[in-house]
Design an enzyme around this catalytic site. Structure first.
Site, mmCIF file in Angstrom:
data_model
loop_
_atom_site.group_PDB
_atom_site.id
_atom_site.type_symbol
_atom_site.label_atom_id
_atom_site.label_comp_id
_atom_site.label_asym_id
_atom_site.label_seq_id
_atom_site.Cartn_x
_atom_site.Cartn_y
_atom_site.Cartn_z
ATOM 1 N N ASN A 57 0.853 -1.190 0.000
ATOM 2 C CA ASN A 57 0.000 0.000 0.000
ATOM 3 C C ASN A 57 0.891 1.242 0.000
ATOM 4 O O ASN A 57 1.914 1.292 0.700
ATOM 5 C CB ASN A 57 -1.001 0.002 1.157
ATOM 6 C CG ASN A 57 -0.396 -0.157 2.530
ATOM 7 O OD1 ASN A 57 0.633 -0.802 2.700
ATOM 8 N ND2 ASN A 57 -1.041 0.418 3.521
ATOM 9 N N GLU A 61 0.485 5.177 0.483
ATOM 10 C CA GLU A 61 -0.451 6.219 0.900
ATOM 11 C C GLU A 61 -0.019 7.596 0.392
ATOM 12 O O GLU A 61 1.085 7.786 -0.134
ATOM 13 C CB GLU A 61 -0.581 6.204 2.422
ATOM 14 C CG GLU A 61 -1.166 4.882 2.899
ATOM 15 C CD GLU A 61 -1.512 4.858 4.377
ATOM 16 O OE1 GLU A 61 -1.076 5.752 5.132
ATOM 17 O OE2 GLU A 61 -2.235 3.914 4.768
ATOM 18 N N CYS A 89 -3.848 0.531 -2.879
ATOM 19 C CA CYS A 89 -3.782 -0.663 -2.031
ATOM 20 C C CYS A 89 -2.688 -1.616 -2.514
ATOM 21 O O CYS A 89 -2.327 -1.629 -3.694
ATOM 22 C CB CYS A 89 -5.116 -1.393 -2.040
ATOM 23 S SG CYS A 89 -6.447 -0.514 -1.218
ATOM 24 N N GLU A 119 -2.663 -4.911 -2.938
ATOM 25 C CA GLU A 119 -3.008 -5.950 -3.907
ATOM 26 C C GLU A 119 -3.147 -5.374 -5.306
ATOM 27 O O GLU A 119 -2.813 -6.017 -6.306
ATOM 28 C CB GLU A 119 -4.259 -6.731 -3.489
ATOM 29 C CG GLU A 119 -5.460 -5.906 -3.087
ATOM 30 C CD GLU A 119 -5.476 -5.517 -1.612
ATOM 31 O OE1 GLU A 119 -4.517 -4.841 -1.174
ATOM 32 O OE2 GLU A 119 -6.465 -5.825 -0.925
ATOM 33 N N CYS A 164 -10.536 -4.360 -0.079
ATOM 34 C CA CYS A 164 -11.585 -3.344 -0.213
ATOM 35 C C CYS A 164 -12.391 -3.575 -1.500
ATOM 36 O O CYS A 164 -12.026 -4.390 -2.355
ATOM 37 C CB CYS A 164 -10.972 -1.944 -0.206
ATOM 38 S SG CYS A 164 -10.217 -1.459 -1.764
ATOM 39 N N CYS A 179 -10.540 -3.029 -4.842
ATOM 40 C CA CYS A 179 -9.631 -4.134 -5.165
ATOM 41 C C CYS A 179 -10.412 -5.350 -5.652
ATOM 42 O O CYS A 179 -9.986 -6.043 -6.581
ATOM 43 C CB CYS A 179 -8.783 -4.495 -3.954
ATOM 44 S SG CYS A 179 -7.513 -3.258 -3.621
HETATM 45 N N1 THU Z 1 -5.374 -1.208 2.164
HETATM 46 C C1 THU Z 1 -4.814 -2.100 1.316
HETATM 47 O O1 THU Z 1 -3.627 -1.987 0.967
HETATM 48 N N2 THU Z 1 -5.589 -3.121 0.867
HETATM 49 C C2 THU Z 1 -6.911 -3.272 1.164
HETATM 50 O O2 THU Z 1 -7.602 -4.048 0.545
HETATM 51 C C3 THU Z 1 -7.484 -2.482 2.250
HETATM 52 C C4 THU Z 1 -6.760 -1.245 2.588
HETATM 53 C C5 THU Z 1 -4.560 -0.109 2.671
HETATM 54 C C6 THU Z 1 -4.921 1.228 2.074
HETATM 55 C C7 THU Z 1 -4.421 2.162 3.159
HETATM 56 O O3 THU Z 1 -3.045 2.434 2.919
HETATM 57 C C8 THU Z 1 -4.542 1.369 4.447
HETATM 58 O O4 THU Z 1 -4.713 0.016 4.051
HETATM 59 C C9 THU Z 1 -5.704 1.782 5.320
HETATM 60 O O5 THU Z 1 -6.876 1.860 4.598
#
Ligand code: THU
Length: 131
Positions: free
Chosen positions: A41, A43, A52, A54, A87, A90
């Site tokens: 991930n 940000e 994200c 994945e 999420c 994804c």
């Molecule tokens: N996140 C992911 O990398 N994958 C997901 O499917 C859920 C959320 C990350 C995005 C963000 O950097 C952190 O988790 C909190 O939402």
């Protein structure tokens, strides 16, 4: 099964860029020929620009020419107290890039579960709807 791809996802997680949530996620695509593509991930201060783990891994694989038929499995790991579920965005990306039978392995180190891409997004919107 799939210990190596899960291990690689945990290695990737060390590179997670998550200064805002502090929630670290790693992912790894395993190809049928053994190649692996990692993602984390990433940000952003403008939160909506976050990607994200994945999706990062899948986009890396696609960027190297990998297509759905060549993908054996996807591992997603996180450092949360419970297993992190992908999420909605994804899941929609899985429906585009993975076969519905492709295993998606989810782990937080303490617990591991495997679901298929189809189980994660039933009744999906897909290319078939655009015909
Ligand atoms: N996140 C992911 O990398 N994958 C997901 O499917 C859920 C959320 C990350 C995005 C963000 O950097 C952190 O988790 C909190 O939402």
């Amino acid at each position: 099964m799939y210990e190596n791809v899960v291990k690689e996802a945990f290695e990737a997680m060390k590179c997670s860029y998550a200064p805002y949530s502090g929630y670290h996620v790693g992912a790894c695509v395993l190809c049928r020929d053994g190649r692996m593509f990692r993602g984390v991930n990433v940000e952003n201060a403008s939160y909506g620009a976050t990607n994200c783990a994945e999706r990062s891994a899948l986009f890396a694989a696609v960027s190297w020419g990998v297509r759905r038929e060549q993908i054996e499995a996807l591992a997603i790991v996180s450092d949360g107290r419970r297993i992190g579920m992908p999420c909605g965005i994804c899941r929609q990306v899985f429906s585009e890039l993975l076969d519905e039978k492709t295993p998606v392995i989810l782990s937080n180190g303490e617990q591991t579960i495997t679901l298929t891409a189809g189980e994660l997004l039933p009744y999906r919107f897909s290319a078939e709807d655009l015909q």
